[in-house]
Design a protein around this motif. Structure first.
Motif, PDB file in Angstrom:
ATOM      1  N   GLY A  25       5.964   2.701  10.350  1.00 35.19           N
ATOM      2  CA  GLY A  25       7.506   2.213  10.575  1.00 35.19           C
ATOM      3  C   GLY A  25       7.251   0.715  10.773  1.00 35.19           C
ATOM      4  O   GLY A  25       8.156  -0.013  10.472  1.00 35.19           O
ATOM      5  N   ALA A  26       5.950   0.021  10.648  1.00 32.50           N
ATOM      6  CA  ALA A  26       5.808  -1.346  10.699  1.00 32.50           C
ATOM      7  C   ALA A  26       4.772  -1.987   9.951  1.00 32.50           C
ATOM      8  O   ALA A  26       4.781  -2.760   8.941  1.00 32.50           O
ATOM      9  CB  ALA A  26       5.683  -1.602  12.126  1.00 32.50           C
ATOM     10  N   LEU A  27       3.550  -1.404  10.057  1.00 33.21           N
ATOM     11  CA  LEU A  27       2.186  -2.065   9.618  1.00 33.21           C
ATOM     12  C   LEU A  27       2.161  -1.892   8.186  1.00 33.21           C
ATOM     13  O   LEU A  27       1.803  -3.066   7.501  1.00 33.21           O
ATOM     14  CB  LEU A  27       0.956  -1.522  10.154  1.00 33.21           C
ATOM     15  CG  LEU A  27       0.809  -1.634  11.470  1.00 33.21           C
ATOM     16  CD1 LEU A  27      -0.353  -0.885  12.386  1.00 33.21           C
ATOM     17  CD2 LEU A  27       0.714  -2.983  11.901  1.00 33.21           C
ATOM     18  N   ASP A  28       2.636  -1.019   7.380  1.00 35.44           N
ATOM     19  CA  ASP A  28       2.703  -0.835   5.958  1.00 35.44           C
ATOM     20  C   ASP A  28       3.516  -2.047   5.424  1.00 35.44           C
ATOM     21  O   ASP A  28       3.182  -2.587   4.484  1.00 35.44           O
ATOM     22  CB  ASP A  28       2.962   0.420   5.429  1.00 35.44           C
ATOM     23  CG  ASP A  28       2.043   1.701   5.425  1.00 35.44           C
ATOM     24  OD1 ASP A  28       0.916   1.134   5.607  1.00 35.44           O
ATOM     25  OD2 ASP A  28       2.352   2.695   5.464  1.00 35.44           O
ATOM     26  N   GLN A  34       2.357  -9.912   3.242  1.00 34.80           N
ATOM     27  CA  GLN A  34       1.591 -10.814   3.112  1.00 34.80           C
ATOM     28  C   GLN A  34       1.473 -11.631   1.945  1.00 34.80           C
ATOM     29  O   GLN A  34       1.176 -12.733   1.740  1.00 34.80           O
ATOM     30  CB  GLN A  34      -0.132 -10.402   3.597  1.00 34.80           C
ATOM     31  CG  GLN A  34      -0.123  -9.849   4.923  1.00 34.80           C
ATOM     32  CD  GLN A  34      -1.377  -9.232   5.365  1.00 34.80           C
ATOM     33  OE1 GLN A  34      -2.104  -9.853   6.125  1.00 34.80           O
ATOM     34  NE2 GLN A  34      -1.628  -8.339   4.675  1.00 34.80           N
ATOM     35  N   ASP A  35       1.679 -10.812   0.773  1.00 33.36           N
ATOM     36  CA  ASP A  35       1.579 -11.332  -0.640  1.00 33.36           C
ATOM     37  C   ASP A  35       2.575 -12.627  -0.858  1.00 33.36           C
ATOM     38  O   ASP A  35       2.162 -13.591  -1.579  1.00 33.36           O
ATOM     39  CB  ASP A  35       2.027 -10.319  -1.492  1.00 33.36           C
ATOM     40  CG  ASP A  35       0.945  -9.122  -1.402  1.00 33.36           C
ATOM     41  OD1 ASP A  35      -0.157  -9.395  -1.090  1.00 33.36           O
ATOM     42  OD2 ASP A  35       1.137  -8.124  -2.057  1.00 33.36           O
ATOM     43  N   ASN A  36       3.642 -12.402  -0.223  1.00 29.54           N
ATOM     44  CA  ASN A  36       4.751 -13.326  -0.476  1.00 29.54           C
ATOM     45  C   ASN A  36       5.518 -14.205   0.667  1.00 29.54           C
ATOM     46  O   ASN A  36       6.160 -14.938   0.426  1.00 29.54           O
ATOM     47  CB  ASN A  36       6.127 -12.511  -1.026  1.00 29.54           C
ATOM     48  CG  ASN A  36       5.757 -11.944  -2.376  1.00 29.54           C
ATOM     49  OD1 ASN A  36       5.094 -12.165  -3.191  1.00 29.54           O
ATOM     50  ND2 ASN A  36       6.310 -10.645  -2.518  1.00 29.54           N
ATOM     51  N   TYR A  37       4.930 -13.994   1.686  1.00 26.26           N
ATOM     52  CA  TYR A  37       5.296 -14.930   2.700  1.00 26.26           C
ATOM     53  C   TYR A  37       3.965 -15.480   3.343  1.00 26.26           C
ATOM     54  O   TYR A  37       3.019 -14.798   3.488  1.00 26.26           O
ATOM     55  CB  TYR A  37       6.272 -14.085   3.735  1.00 26.26           C
ATOM     56  CG  TYR A  37       7.502 -13.514   3.180  1.00 26.26           C
ATOM     57  CD1 TYR A  37       8.638 -14.257   3.038  1.00 26.26           C
ATOM     58  CD2 TYR A  37       7.358 -12.218   2.684  1.00 26.26           C
ATOM     59  CE1 TYR A  37       9.880 -14.069   2.605  1.00 26.26           C
ATOM     60  CE2 TYR A  37       8.598 -11.676   1.824  1.00 26.26           C
ATOM     61  CZ  TYR A  37       9.817 -12.632   2.013  1.00 26.26           C
ATOM     62  OH  TYR A  37      10.862 -12.227   1.461  1.00 26.26           O
ATOM     63  N   LYS A  38       4.418 -16.738   4.294  1.00 30.47           N
ATOM     64  CA  LYS A  38       3.378 -17.088   5.165  1.00 30.47           C
ATOM     65  C   LYS A  38       3.707 -16.280   6.531  1.00 30.47           C
ATOM     66  O   LYS A  38       4.806 -16.348   7.223  1.00 30.47           O
ATOM     67  CB  LYS A  38       3.911 -18.580   5.583  1.00 30.47           C
ATOM     68  CG  LYS A  38       3.049 -19.213   6.697  1.00 30.47           C
ATOM     69  CD  LYS A  38       1.631 -19.592   6.375  1.00 30.47           C
ATOM     70  CE  LYS A  38       0.657 -19.625   7.726  1.00 30.47           C
ATOM     71  NZ  LYS A  38      -0.200 -18.846   7.808  1.00 30.47           N
ATOM     72  N   GLY A  74      -5.340  -3.307   7.135  1.00 24.08           N
ATOM     73  CA  GLY A  74      -5.121  -4.359   6.016  1.00 24.08           C
ATOM     74  C   GLY A  74      -4.574  -5.680   6.131  1.00 24.08           C
ATOM     75  O   GLY A  74      -4.212  -6.440   5.425  1.00 24.08           O
ATOM     76  N   LEU A  75      -3.997  -5.966   7.473  1.00 28.25           N
ATOM     77  CA  LEU A  75      -3.605  -7.278   7.780  1.00 28.25           C
ATOM     78  C   LEU A  75      -4.790  -8.120   7.723  1.00 28.25           C
ATOM     79  O   LEU A  75      -5.972  -7.741   7.994  1.00 28.25           O
ATOM     80  CB  LEU A  75      -3.222  -7.256   9.055  1.00 28.25           C
ATOM     81  CG  LEU A  75      -1.861  -6.516   9.632  1.00 28.25           C
ATOM     82  CD1 LEU A  75      -1.260  -6.897  10.855  1.00 28.25           C
ATOM     83  CD2 LEU A  75      -0.786  -6.760   8.509  1.00 28.25           C
ATOM     84  N   LEU A 286      -9.237   3.427   6.284  1.00 28.01           N
ATOM     85  CA  LEU A 286      -8.870   2.485   7.536  1.00 28.01           C
ATOM     86  C   LEU A 286      -9.781   2.656   8.529  1.00 28.01           C
ATOM     87  O   LEU A 286     -10.233   1.816   9.451  1.00 28.01           O
ATOM     88  CB  LEU A 286      -7.580   2.933   8.129  1.00 28.01           C
ATOM     89  CG  LEU A 286      -6.275   2.492   7.276  1.00 28.01           C
ATOM     90  CD1 LEU A 286      -6.214   2.927   5.763  1.00 28.01           C
ATOM     91  CD2 LEU A 286      -5.010   3.143   7.792  1.00 28.01           C
ATOM     92  N   ARG A 287     -10.460   4.006   9.035  1.00 28.71           N
ATOM     93  CA  ARG A 287     -11.404   3.949   9.922  1.00 28.71           C
ATOM     94  C   ARG A 287     -12.600   3.372   9.650  1.00 28.71           C
ATOM     95  O   ARG A 287     -13.086   2.829  10.572  1.00 28.71           O
ATOM     96  CB  ARG A 287     -11.585   5.856  10.032  1.00 28.71           C
ATOM     97  CG  ARG A 287     -10.470   6.384  10.784  1.00 28.71           C
ATOM     98  CD  ARG A 287     -10.840   7.928  11.232  1.00 28.71           C
ATOM     99  NE  ARG A 287     -11.528   8.530   9.988  1.00 28.71           N
ATOM    100  CZ  ARG A 287     -10.827   9.433   9.442  1.00 28.71           C
ATOM    101  NH1 ARG A 287      -9.685  10.056  10.017  1.00 28.71           N
ATOM    102  NH2 ARG A 287     -11.408  10.128   8.216  1.00 28.71           N
ATOM    103  N   GLN A 288     -12.874   3.295   8.353  1.00 26.76           N
ATOM    104  CA  GLN A 288     -14.124   2.862   7.896  1.00 26.76           C
ATOM    105  C   GLN A 288     -13.960   1.156   8.347  1.00 26.76           C
ATOM    106  O   GLN A 288     -14.876   0.349   8.920  1.00 26.76           O
ATOM    107  CB  GLN A 288     -14.398   2.796   6.553  1.00 26.76           C
ATOM    108  CG  GLN A 288     -15.431   3.744   6.319  1.00 26.76           C
ATOM    109  CD  GLN A 288     -15.502   3.843   4.696  1.00 26.76           C
ATOM    110  OE1 GLN A 288     -15.494   2.952   3.882  1.00 26.76           O
ATOM    111  NE2 GLN A 288     -15.766   5.305   4.069  1.00 26.76           N
ATOM    112  N   ARG A 289     -12.952   0.853   7.870  1.00 25.96           N
ATOM    113  CA  ARG A 289     -12.743  -0.885   8.160  1.00 25.96           C
ATOM    114  C   ARG A 289     -12.596  -0.950   9.536  1.00 25.96           C
ATOM    115  O   ARG A 289     -13.081  -2.200  10.292  1.00 25.96           O
ATOM    116  CB  ARG A 289     -11.484  -1.404   7.451  1.00 25.96           C
ATOM    117  CG  ARG A 289     -11.432  -2.984   7.144  1.00 25.96           C
ATOM    118  CD  ARG A 289     -10.476  -3.357   6.269  1.00 25.96           C
ATOM    119  NE  ARG A 289     -10.191  -2.037   5.341  1.00 25.96           N
ATOM    120  CZ  ARG A 289      -8.777  -2.370   4.685  1.00 25.96           C
ATOM    121  NH1 ARG A 289      -7.762  -3.120   5.070  1.00 25.96           N
ATOM    122  NH2 ARG A 289      -8.458  -1.500   3.820  1.00 25.96           N
TER     123      ARG A 289
END
Ligand code: TRP
Length: 330
Positions: A25-28, A34-38, A74-75, A286-289
């Motif tokens: 709902g949000a994080l993806d 992040q690619d296109n915005y500050k 991945g943020l 994700l768990r690994q990171r």
């Protein structure tokens, strides 16, 4: 780096580990922006105090868990700024200025606050700070002169009020603030494992950090079509929460699953097995990171203090513009 298109700010209240509802709902969505915005990602720890002021000492631990999940999905602190609201003092300062220019009826009619009050059973027990929730949120957003705020449906009223406050400030003094827009997530809301809204307090969450066996156990307890009792019975995917999950996590196979369910050929047990395995595969990296950061707590603290330091620079610049516009500069 290519020129970025605009400034984004979004945030969450730190209340512990994040679940799959937060992920889809949000994080993806945040990750791809992040690619296109500050991007600024805010840990809204002061907002927790609007209802959870008695448990203030839990907030740092909850912040740590939440930020581990942010990093896990991945943020990227190299490209985006992570900041802690209480560590960037200008949030409180701009909140104060905005509280002076916001008419009380704007606050009283805010539907999201009304809903929080009834959901949490707070009628008659409301504190002053809770009424100020949307004003503090406006300060969060406008401090970075953000253009876009990626949020869920429930936050749209707050962003609307942010626009009104920006407009009012600009009209009363001088134009300082853009009027930010809400950017809704493309993925619909994911139900909890019991079919109700996914929420920690209802105990119906699958967490991003859940191990495969936990995911499996939770999926196997999920409610399916009550009319489909045994394999061979035809089922109705449209009333089944397992199917709702397939639609989000397993798009490639939904047609096949729907057909198998309707004909009765596909039983609930194998259908759940497929879902558990797809979710498990999705979560493994994700768990690994997450683990790699959990083993390095100083690294996480450094990300937050460095991010907050960078954010405070921009925030100080905005506050300068604010006092200048108000004719209050010394
Ligand atoms: N109110 C948001 C929530 O409950 C959290 C939040 C605080 C926020 N400040 C923000 C969201 C600024 C977006 C922008 O999820």
């Amino acid at each position: 780096m290519a020129e970025k298109e605009g400034v984004i700010l979004s945030g969450m209240r730190p209340t512990g580990k994040l679940h799959l509802g937060h992920l889809v709902g949000a994080l993806d969505n945040w990750v791809s922006l992040q690619d296109n915005y500050k991007c600024y990602f805010l840990v809204a720890d002061l907002h927790v105090l609007t209802t959870g002021f008695e448990d203030s000492a839990e907030i740092p631990g909850f912040t740590f868990e939440m930020v581990l999940d942010w990093l896990a999905v991945g943020l990227d602190p190299e490209r985006s700024t992570f900041l802690v609201q209480s560590q960037v003092k200008q949030h409180s300062e701009l909140n104060l200025i905005f509280s002076m220019i916001t008419p009380m009826p704007w606050v009283e009619r805010n539907p999201t606050i009304k809903e929080m009050i009834s959901d949490l059973g707070l009628t008659g027990k409301i504190h002053f700070g809770l009424m100020g929730y949307p004003i503090l949120q406006a300060a969060d957003i406008l401090l970075y002169r953000a253009d876009l705020v990626p949020v869920g449906e429930d936050q749209v009223a707050h962003v609307e009020m942010t626009r009104e406050i920006a407009r009012r400030f600009n009209f009363l003094y001088n134009p300082v603030f853009p009027e930010p827009k809400a950017k809704l997530s493309p993925t619909p809301r994911l139900p909890g494992t019991d079919g109700k809204k996914m929420s920690k307090s209802l105990g119906n969450c699958i967490y991003i950090s859940d191990e495969n066996d936990t995911v499996g156990a939770k999926v196997h307890k999920m409610i399916t079509d009550p009319q489909k009792v045994r394999k061979g019975d035809p089922g109705r995917p449209e009333v089944c929460s397992v199917y709702a999950y397939h639609e989000i996590f397993n798009q490639a196979q939904t047609d096949k699953i729907a057909a198998g369910c309707r004909s009765g050929e596909l039983g609930c047990v194998p259908c759940k097995g497929m879902l558990a395995s797809i979710i498990g595969t999705r979560l493994e990296p994700l768990r690994q990171r997450r683990r790699s950061y959990a083993d390095n707590p100083e690294k996480v603290h450094e990300i937050l203090s460095e991010g907050s330091r960078i954010a405070a620079k921009k925030a100080a610049e905005t506050m300068d513009m604010v006092y200048e516009a108000m004719g209050m500069k010394f």
